[in-house]
Design an enzyme around this catalytic site. Structure first.
Site, PDB file in Angstrom:
ATOM      1  N   ARG A 165      -3.207  -1.194  -5.008  1.00  0.00           N
ATOM      2  CA  ARG A 165      -3.523  -0.976  -3.584  1.00  0.00           C
ATOM      3  C   ARG A 165      -4.853  -1.644  -3.203  1.00  0.00           C
ATOM      4  O   ARG A 165      -5.579  -1.152  -2.346  1.00  0.00           O
ATOM      5  CB  ARG A 165      -3.599   0.520  -3.249  1.00  0.00           C
ATOM      6  CG  ARG A 165      -2.296   1.273  -3.440  1.00  0.00           C
ATOM      7  CD  ARG A 165      -1.211   0.769  -2.496  1.00  0.00           C
ATOM      8  NE  ARG A 165      -0.099   1.689  -2.421  1.00  0.00           N
ATOM      9  CZ  ARG A 165       0.935   1.691  -3.264  1.00  0.00           C
ATOM     10  NH1 ARG A 165       0.996   0.804  -4.245  1.00  0.00           N
ATOM     11  NH2 ARG A 165       1.917   2.553  -3.109  1.00  0.00           N
ATOM     12  N   SER A 234       1.579   7.574   1.711  1.00  0.00           N
ATOM     13  CA  SER A 234       0.649   8.244   0.790  1.00  0.00           C
ATOM     14  C   SER A 234      -0.728   8.307   1.442  1.00  0.00           C
ATOM     15  O   SER A 234      -1.276   7.271   1.812  1.00  0.00           O
ATOM     16  CB  SER A 234       0.508   7.446  -0.506  1.00  0.00           C
ATOM     17  OG  SER A 234       1.757   7.253  -1.106  1.00  0.00           O
ATOM     18  N   GLU A 330      -6.037   6.659   0.659  1.00  0.00           N
ATOM     19  CA  GLU A 330      -5.416   5.341   0.618  1.00  0.00           C
ATOM     20  C   GLU A 330      -5.333   4.795   2.036  1.00  0.00           C
ATOM     21  O   GLU A 330      -5.400   3.591   2.278  1.00  0.00           O
ATOM     22  CB  GLU A 330      -4.008   5.462   0.018  1.00  0.00           C
ATOM     23  CG  GLU A 330      -3.463   4.156  -0.511  1.00  0.00           C
ATOM     24  CD  GLU A 330      -2.087   3.852  -0.012  1.00  0.00           C
ATOM     25  OE1 GLU A 330      -1.924   2.837   0.692  1.00  0.00           O
ATOM     26  OE2 GLU A 330      -1.168   4.616  -0.332  1.00  0.00           O
TER      27      GLU A 330
HETATM   28  N1  EPU Z   1       5.039  14.966  -7.616  1.00  0.00           N
HETATM   29  C1  EPU Z   1       5.022  16.333  -7.560  1.00  0.00           C
HETATM   30  N2  EPU Z   1       4.904  16.914  -6.318  1.00  0.00           N
HETATM   31  C2  EPU Z   1       4.796  16.188  -5.179  1.00  0.00           C
HETATM   32  C3  EPU Z   1       4.796  14.792  -5.259  1.00  0.00           C
HETATM   33  C4  EPU Z   1       4.929  14.190  -6.505  1.00  0.00           C
HETATM   34  O1  EPU Z   1       5.103  17.017  -8.560  1.00  0.00           O
HETATM   35  O2  EPU Z   1       4.688  16.815  -4.115  1.00  0.00           O
HETATM   36  C5  EPU Z   1       5.230  14.326  -8.932  1.00  0.00           C
HETATM   37  C6  EPU Z   1       6.658  13.758  -9.015  1.00  0.00           C
HETATM   38  O3  EPU Z   1       7.557  14.705  -9.489  1.00  0.00           O
HETATM   39  C7  EPU Z   1       6.478  12.626  -9.998  1.00  0.00           C
HETATM   40  C8  EPU Z   1       5.076  12.148  -9.730  1.00  0.00           C
HETATM   41  O4  EPU Z   1       4.392  13.200  -9.045  1.00  0.00           O
HETATM   42  O5  EPU Z   1       6.545  13.084 -11.318  1.00  0.00           O
HETATM   43  C9  EPU Z   1       5.036  10.869  -8.908  1.00  0.00           C
HETATM   44  O6  EPU Z   1       5.666  11.077  -7.639  1.00  0.00           O
HETATM   45  P1  EPU Z   1       6.467   9.901  -6.912  1.00  0.00           P
HETATM   46  O7  EPU Z   1       7.403   9.267  -7.857  1.00  0.00           O
HETATM   47  O8  EPU Z   1       7.035  10.461  -5.643  1.00  0.00           O
HETATM   48  O9  EPU Z   1       5.393   8.781  -6.620  1.00  0.00           O
HETATM   49  P2  EPU Z   1       3.876   8.850  -6.191  1.00  0.00           P
HETATM   50  O10 EPU Z   1       3.022   8.514  -7.346  1.00  0.00           O
HETATM   51  O11 EPU Z   1       3.610  10.141  -5.508  1.00  0.00           O
HETATM   52  C10 EPU Z   1       3.669   6.310  -5.572  1.00  0.00           C
HETATM   53  C11 EPU Z   1       3.216   5.487  -4.403  1.00  0.00           C
HETATM   54  C12 EPU Z   1       4.283   5.474  -3.312  1.00  0.00           C
HETATM   55  C13 EPU Z   1       5.538   4.861  -3.906  1.00  0.00           C
HETATM   56  C14 EPU Z   1       5.963   5.725  -5.132  1.00  0.00           C
HETATM   57  C15 EPU Z   1       7.155   5.138  -5.869  1.00  0.00           C
HETATM   58  C16 EPU Z   1       0.785   5.651  -4.365  1.00  0.00           C
HETATM   59  C17 EPU Z   1      -0.420   6.244  -3.701  1.00  0.00           C
HETATM   60  N3  EPU Z   1       1.971   6.037  -3.864  1.00  0.00           N
HETATM   61  O12 EPU Z   1       3.801   7.654  -5.121  1.00  0.00           O
HETATM   62  O13 EPU Z   1       3.815   4.620  -2.257  1.00  0.00           O
HETATM   63  O14 EPU Z   1       6.584   4.813  -2.966  1.00  0.00           O
HETATM   64  O15 EPU Z   1       4.885   5.795  -6.086  1.00  0.00           O
HETATM   65  O16 EPU Z   1       6.762   3.999  -6.576  1.00  0.00           O
HETATM   66  O17 EPU Z   1       0.648   4.868  -5.304  1.00  0.00           O
HETATM   67  C18 EPU Z   1       2.640   4.580  -0.174  1.00  0.00           C
HETATM   68  O18 EPU Z   1       1.805   3.862  -0.739  1.00  0.00           O
HETATM   69  O19 EPU Z   1       2.512   4.925   1.031  1.00  0.00           O
HETATM   70  C19 EPU Z   1       3.769   5.085  -0.956  1.00  0.00           C
HETATM   71  C20 EPU Z   1       4.640   5.939  -0.437  1.00  0.00           C
END
Ligand code: EPU
Length: 342
Positions: A165, A234, A330
């Site tokens: 990012r 995010s 972010e």
């Molecule tokens: N999780 C929870 N509770 C929640 C949210 C997430 O326990 O409320 C856990 C999930 O179960 C999972 C882990 O956290 O084990 C990661 O969650 P997720 O796969 O939804 O991805 P993220 O790390 O929360 C990132 C990016 C997203 C992108 C997804 C998929 C960032 C800040 N965000 O989210 O990007 O779509 O991975 O690759 O890096 C964005 O930048 O706006 C965005 C949506």
């Protein structure tokens, strides 16, 4: 001339949080020439300027005391070499529309990046990424209007300093560069990227269109549609923490998800930390932590910028008190002069 100018423009429909704030003036530009005129216009010389694409990663904390420039420069040019398809894309193109179109044209590669809100011009600024793929994997160059030199400069991807990012456009070129076009190279030798858990079920034979559909389905199930519920995706970055701190948290929470981030460091999902801190659904006025994905803050109806920032600070303080990890936004949070509002 710029395509149109509006004074005292309400910005609510130009950013996906939908907070009601005004700018002194708003112009829509559809060419490099009209963009250049905004920067050369003597009356506007002293005004702070803010270039907005889809407004999907922005939070205004107060009225913007300057000129908002909506970048609507459109172009989709394809050239082909033996090894790849080369796309030259205007910054004002919608990112998701480009992803869908590239697949329809038989040029796979971008399917994991489906349904990311915003425009092509914003994509390199924060090096958008999802499901194991990021813009930097395909970017060849970025063309930007250099406000100091008064001309368009082409920066090869190797000089864009892409990171998680991050890019040079948030660093050394911040406030100086306006992205006008992005060059992508999509290798003809395509292979699926299925490393992200739920995509692995599709199997190595999955077609690009099946991955595209799966990504759209996963995103729609977790991430609120800004048309229905104001948000900027995010709100926080996933923090990179020291391995020692990670192991300490892991001892009490063995289920903590994590990704290796470099020697002695781990990246942990901010959404998990916020969720575990019991903040899903937590509300300040009309601003709330999204119930399906705790990483997203939403505007339930008429949230003010103050309600959203108060909520964000509460999230940061709660996670810090519980885990000793300081979350970083972010989303770009702006004050009335276009400076950092956080
Ligand atoms: N999780 C929870 N509770 C929640 C949210 C997430 O326990 O409320 C856990 C999930 O179960 C999972 C882990 O956290 O084990 C990661 O969650 P997720 O796969 O939804 O991805 P993220 O790390 O929360 C990132 C990016 C997203 C992108 C997804 C998929 C960032 C800040 N965000 O989210 O990007 O779509 O991975 O690759 O890096 C964005 O930048 O706006 C965005 C949506």
């Amino acid at each position: 001339m710029p395509v149109s100018v509006t004074f005292d423009a309400n910005l609510a429909e130009h950013h996906t949080f939908g907070v009601s704030v005004c700018s002194r003036a708003l112009v829509v530009v559809d060419s490099v020439d009209s963009l250049a005129r905004c920067y050369r216009n003597e009356e506007w010389q002293s005004l702070p300027k803010l270039v907005v694409g889809g407004g999907s990663n922005l939070l205004f904390t107060e009225d913007f005391n300057g000129l908002v420039i909506l970048n609507r420069i459109k172009e989709r040019t394809v050239s082909e070499s033996s090894g790849c398809f080369r796309l030259h894309l205007g910054a004002g193109e919608g990112w998701h529309e480009v992803v869908a179109w590239s697949l329809e044209q038989g040029m796979p590669g971008l399917e994991n990046l489906a349904l990311i809100p915003g425009t092509v011009g914003a994509a390199p600024v924060q090096n958008i990424g999802a499901y194991g793929v990021e813009l930097a994997d395909f970017c060849e160059y970025v063309d930007y209007w250099d406000c100091e030199l008064g001309k368009v400069v082409r920066l090869p991807a190797a000089e864009c300093h892409f990171g998680y990012r991050e890019s040079i456009f948030k660093g050394a070129l911040k406030g100086r560069a306006v992205v006008v076009a992005v060059g992508l190279a999509l290798p003809k030798a395509w292979s699926p990227k299925l490393g992200y858990g739920p995509l692995a079920q599709l199997g190595e034979e999955a077609a690009p269109s099946a991955i595209f559909e799966a990504v759209c389905q996963i995103r729609s199930s977790k991430l609120p549609d800004p048309e229905q519920l104001g948000n900027a995706g995010s709100f926080f970055k996933n923090p990179v923490i020291d391995a020692v701190l990670f192991e300490r948290i892991q001892r009490s929470h063995p289920e903590i998800p994590s990704y290796p981030a470099g020697p002695g460091e781990m990246k942990v999902p901010a959404g998990w930390l916020i969720d575990q801190a019991g903040l899903k659904g937590y509300q300040v006025g009309d601003a709330a932590v999204h119930t399906e994905q705790a990483l997203v803050l939403v505007n339930r109806d008429k949230a003010t910028a103050e309600e959203i920032t108060t909520l964000a600070r509460h999230v940061v303080a709660t996670v810090e008190a519980r885990y000793g990890i300081e979350l970083e936004p972010e989303v770009r949070i702006l004050d009335g002069q276009g400076g950092a509002g956080w």
